[in-house]
Every structure is written in structure tokens, then in C-alpha cells.
Design a protein around this motif. Structure first.
Motif, PDB file in Angstrom:
ATOM      1  N   GLY A  26       0.821  -1.204   0.000  1.00 46.67           N
ATOM      2  CA  GLY A  26       0.000   0.000   0.000  1.00 46.67           C
ATOM      3  C   GLY A  26       0.848   1.245   0.000  1.00 46.67           C
ATOM      4  N   LYS A  27       0.196   2.396   0.212  1.00 48.82           N
ATOM      5  CA  LYS A  27       0.916   3.661   0.169  1.00 48.82           C
ATOM      6  C   LYS A  27       2.028   3.715   1.210  1.00 48.82           C
ATOM      7  N   PRO A  57       5.112  11.962  -3.249  1.00 52.89           N
ATOM      8  CA  PRO A  57       6.058  11.407  -2.274  1.00 52.89           C
ATOM      9  C   PRO A  57       5.588  11.615  -0.846  1.00 52.89           C
ATOM     10  N   GLY A  58       5.927  10.673   0.004  1.00 52.18           N
ATOM     11  CA  GLY A  58       5.622  10.755   1.431  1.00 52.18           C
ATOM     12  C   GLY A  58       6.699  10.052   2.226  1.00 52.18           C
ATOM     13  N   TRP A  59       6.699  10.271   3.516  1.00 52.36           N
ATOM     14  CA  TRP A  59       7.739   9.715   4.378  1.00 52.36           C
ATOM     15  C   TRP A  59       7.174   8.616   5.256  1.00 52.36           C
ATOM     16  N   SER A  69       7.716   4.186 -10.750  1.00 53.70           N
ATOM     17  CA  SER A  69       7.982   3.130 -11.729  1.00 53.70           C
ATOM     18  C   SER A  69       7.640   1.763 -11.146  1.00 53.70           C
ATOM     19  N   ASN A  70       8.021   1.527  -9.899  1.00 51.75           N
ATOM     20  CA  ASN A  70       7.677   0.270  -9.231  1.00 51.75           C
ATOM     21  C   ASN A  70       6.169   0.108  -9.076  1.00 51.75           C
ATOM     22  N   MET A  71       5.461   1.210  -8.841  1.00 51.46           N
ATOM     23  CA  MET A  71       4.002   1.143  -8.722  1.00 51.46           C
ATOM     24  C   MET A  71       3.374   0.684 -10.041  1.00 51.46           C
ATOM     25  N   LEU A  72       3.855   1.242 -11.142  1.00 51.31           N
ATOM     26  CA  LEU A  72       3.333   0.834 -12.445  1.00 51.31           C
ATOM     27  C   LEU A  72       3.673  -0.621 -12.741  1.00 51.31           C
TER      28      LEU A  72
END
Length: 505
Positions: A90-91, A212-214, A149-152
Motif C-alpha cells: 500500500g501507500k 512522495p511521502g515519508w 515506476s515500481n508502482m506501475l
């Protein structure tokens, strides 16, 4: 793109579950388009840049890329591949991936900035230090590029990935050509890489709808690192092995020979990357799907070898016959010395195919630990063989590399043979159709050589064009109409596409 998913075209008809085969065919189509487009664009760029940049300038950038590309494997750490393969993601997982890659990237940039002065002194040229510092800035961009890119990839959106891949190459080429024509030398390639990475990051984020997130869940980070370690280790060792010739040549024969050898090695890798590389991902998925069925796995593997050899080997026969006029025609007179290493490396083409597709078997059957051992031994074998060949110049280095590939091809097939419970005779049978067709091709080229006018042989471009036309025509006719049982289904498919069935009847 027939070859990119031939295994599924034949074998998939009898499957109970057609949806998996359809999705893999669709993905393979876009992988093939991406690989094909990349090969063509990079090849075209190489032709133009070879006339704008000196071999020594190519050699300097190739030397820088040895170290930055190796650090790139460390920056990724296999974590992206781990998330792509994870059952659930997930995110929070992608935020963790972004956080880890950003932190690692900062460390790598600091490291390269610190060692840059010593790097310049090592090569007796302060320009190396400046090139290394600027090239290192890419590690601040990579997290923004890699995560979406990994998400796609995880969502099997290969069409979107291919679109970014190809548009990125257009950006890189435009920048590199503009700067090179303005006299920026090696900076044209370094700056083009940075700007294309920025372009790709923006495009990937848009396609993936990612921001982007942390995340600082370091417990989960440990899992990702452990999961990806083996795959990452294989990638690092394989990359080190691939860069050994450039590293040794850069410290012994100099940047000009690095540029010449790199051009020969790059040209020798084109058909292999163009064809075998497109098959690898599809074959891996097919073997993973059928890993409990040895009969089907053996069929997929050896069928892949047969058709890859049939489609790729004629290019290498052409290299053997036309190396010098081809190199001069494509790259110019100053690259003529790259022809002899090209001939030597072309002799190792079947070994490259065997190694690559055997790797798909090992990955699908979870034998990556055994592949890592083979890759590690190969580093030592390749280094020793290349050093032994140094007294004979670039040709000796090429011969040493070809001998090392002989070891690696044998070792990798031995592992694949064990994994599939196959035999050496199966390998010989897989190459029989290609051996027959390429023997005829060699005979046709020899006959053409005896009959074409002497004046034509003196014009490199025209000679290459005529010989390629004769050889290609003979090969195509023999492929389509010789009664080779192993190729019956493949030739029938081509006859249908070309609407030759009625004529054949």
C-alpha cells in the motif's frame, strides 16, 4: 514482436486458464516495444554521437558510469523488486521505499563528492572528478523516478512504463546531441542523463498518480532489505562482471581503446538485447507459472532457445562477414579498429543466449543462490582472462571475454539442466534449426563474395547493403520454405501474416 511471446502463442492454446496467458501476452507486447524502441533510439544516437565525440570522450563517460551504475544497485537494494513481488503493498510501503532510497541516495552523493579529488588523481585528469560529482546528483532524483515506476510495474501497466521509457530516450537524445554539437564533449552525456532522469520522474509520478511521502517503519524496512538482498546481489555481481573490460582497459590501454572496445561490445550486444532480452521476462513468467510441471517447463525453455537462435544468430553471421565495412559505414573511419573485437565477440553469441535464458529458469525455480555463485566465479574468470589477453591489445581482451563467456554459458546451462532434469542433447537439438539456416547463410555470403564486382567491394556502405540484402533474402526464403519440423508452427504463422499460404500451396 512474434518472438516476444511465441511460447504462449503455442502453449497457451491448451491452457485451462487463458486469462493469465492473455495478460502476459499484453505485457510482453509492451516490453518488446519498449526494448525495441530503446535499442533503435540508442543505436541511432550512437551513430550520430560517434561523429560528434572522440573515442576518448566516450571512454571517460564509460569509466564514470562503471561506478555510478554500481552504486545504483546499492541505492535500490532490491527493495523495489521486493515490493513489486510482495503479496500486498500500500501507500505506506511505497512511502517507506521512497524514504529509504532518499536516505541511501544522500549517503551515496556525499561519498562520491568526498572521493572525487582522489578519483581525478587516480586517472591523472581532474575532469574525472567534476564529471563524477555531477553524475552523482542523479541519486537525489532516483527515488522520485524509481518509486512510481515500481508502482506501475506492480500494477502490470507496461504500456505506461514503455511510454515513459521511450519519451525519456527522446529527451536524453535531444539534450546529448545539442550539447555534443555545441562542443561540450563528455558533459553532453552526463547532463543529458540528469535531465532525462528529471523528465522521467515527472512522467512516472503523473502516470502512477503518486505523491512522495515519508515513512520510518524500520521494522518493515528490514523485511524489504532481506527480501531483496539476493536479487540485488546477483545484479551487482553481474554488473561488476559486465564492467570488467572497461575498468581494466581504462587503466592499461587508455580511454581511446576503452571507447573503441566499448563500441564493439555495444554493437555485439545489440541483437542479443533486442531479441533475447525481450523474451526473458515472458519466459520467466511462463516458467514461474509452470514450475511444478517439468515437461512444460522444458518445452518452454528449449523452444525459447530454438527461436531466439533462429532470429538472432543471422545478425552475428553478418557481423562476422561484414565487421570492418559495417563499422566504418555506421560510425566512421576513426572507429575502424573496433571491427576485430566485434568479430571475436560475435563468436560468443550462442553462449550469451544460453546464459540469459538459463537465468530465467533459475529465477523462476528460485535457484538465485546458485546463480550468484556462478556469477561470482565468472567475475574472477573474466578478470583473469582479460588480463591474460592484455598483451595482445583489444583483440586479446575480446578473446579473453569470449572464453569467459564459454565458461558462464556452460555453468548456467548445467544449472538449468539440473533444475529442469534435462540433457545436453536437448541443448544441441534446440540449436539445430539455427545451425542449418546459418550454415546456408554463410554459403550464400561466400558465393555472393565471389560474384559481386570488385569495384563494389571498395564502397563500404554499398557493399554492406548488397551483402545484407542477399544474405537476408536467402535466410528468409530458407526459413519460410525449408521443411524443418521444429519450425513448422513458426513458419506457418509468418506465412499467414505475410499472406503466403496460398502461394505455398
Amino acid at each position: 514482436m512474434e518472438i516476444a511471446y511465441f511460447a504462449f502463442s503455442e502453449f497457451g492454446r491448451n491452457r485451462r486458464d487463458m486469462s493469465l496467458g492473455d495478460s502476459i501476452r499484453h505485457g510482453a507486447k509492451w516490453v518488446f516495444i519498449g526494448n525495441t524502441g530503446s535499442q533503435l533510439i540508442n543505436f541511432a544516437l550512437g551513430l550520430i554521437l560517434a561523429r560528434l565525440l572522440m573515442p576518448a570522450e566516450f571512454g571517460m563517460v564509460a569509466t564514470i558510469l562503471i561506478f555510478t551504475s554500481l552504486a545504483g544497485f546499492v541505492a535500490g537494494g532490491g527493495m523495489g523488486q521486493a515490493i513489486v513481488r510482495a503479496k500486498d503493498a500500500g501507500k505506506r510501503d511505497f512511502d517507506l521505499l521512497f524514504t529509504l532510497q532518499t536516505l541511501i541516495g544522500l549517503v551515496i552523493v556525499a561519498f562520491f563528492f568526498a572521493i572525487a579529488p582522489a578519483f581525478g588523481r587516480w586517472y591523472d585528469n581532474p575532469l574525472y572528478a567534476d564529471l563524477l560529482r555531477v553524475a552523482a546528483l542523479s541519486f537525489l532524483i532516483r527515488p522520485f523516478f524509481n518509486v512510481p515506476s515500481n508502482m506501475l510495474h506492480r500494477d502490470m501497466r507496461f504500456k505506461a512504463k514503455t511510454a515513459v521509457q521511450l519519451s525519456n530516450l527522446v529527451v536524453y537524445n535531444a539534450v546529448a546531441l545539442s550539447l555534443a554539437s555545441s562542443g561540450y564533449g563528455p558533459w553532453s552525456l552526463i547532463l543529458a542523463g540528469l535531465l532525462s532522469a528529471l523528465s522521467g520522474a515527472v512522467q512516472f509520478a503523473w502516470y502512477a498518480r503518486w505523491r512522495p511521502g515519508w515513512c520510518f517503519d524500520f521494522g518493515r524496512a528490514g523485511e524489504l532489505l532481506r527480501y531483496g538482498l539476493l536479487a540485488s546481489s546477483n545484479n551487482v555481481v553481474h554488473y561488476v562482471r559486465s564492467q570488467i573490460p572497461t575498468f581494466i582497459l581504462s587503466r592499461s590501454l587508455g580511454p581511446a581503446d576503452v571507447g573503441l572496445f566499448n563500441k564493439a561490445e555495444s554493437l555485439a550486444a545489440r541483437p542479443h538485447g533486442f531479441i533475447t532480452g525481450s523474451v526473458y521476462e515472458v519466459l520467466f513468467r511462463a516458467l514461474a507459472r509452470e514450475q511444478d510441471n517439468l515437461d512444460r517447463s522444458r518445452y518452454l525453455f528449449f523452444r525459447s532457445l530454438t527461436l531466439v537462435a533462429v532470429y538472432a544468430l543471422p545478425f552475428y553471421v553478418g557481423f562476422l562477414w561484414l565487421a570492418e565495412p559495417l563499422v566504418v559505414t555506421l560510425f566512421g573511419e576513426r572507429w575502424r579498429e573496433a571491427a576485430e573485437p566485434l568479430v571475436i565477440l560475435s563468436l560468443a553469441a550462442p553462449l550469451m543466449m544460453i546464459e540469459n535464458l538459463s537465468g530465467a529458469v533459475l529465477a523462476a525455480r528460485n535457484w538465485l543462490d546458485k546463480e550468484l555463485v556462478a556469477q561470482t566465479i565468472m567475475v574472477a574468470v573474466a578478470a583473469a582472462a582479460i588480463v591474460a589477453g592484455l598483451p595482445y591489445g583489444m583483440n586479446g581482451v575480446a578473446a579473453g571475454l569470449a572464453l569467459a563467456l564459454l565458461y558462464m554459458g556452460v555453468h548456467m546451462f548445467w544449472l538449468a539442466k539440473r533444475a529442469l532434469e534435462a540433457r545436453w542433447a536437448d541443448l544441441a537439438r534446440a540449436f539445430m534449426p539455427a545451425a542449418l539456416l546459418n550454415a546456408i547463410l554463410l554459403a550464400a555470403l561466400w558465393l555472393a563474395e565471389q560474384t559481386i564486382p570488385a569495384g563494389l567491394k571498395g564502397v563500404d556502405a554499398l557493399y554492406v547493403l548488397v551483402m545484407a540484402g542477399i544474405g537476408g533474402s536467402v535466410y528468409a526464403v530458407c526459413f519460410l520454405y525449408l521443411p524443418i519440423p521444429a519450425l513448422t508452427a513458426e513458419t506457418s504463422r509468418w506465412k499467414n501474416k505475410l499472406k503466403l499460404c496460398r502461394a505455398a500451396a
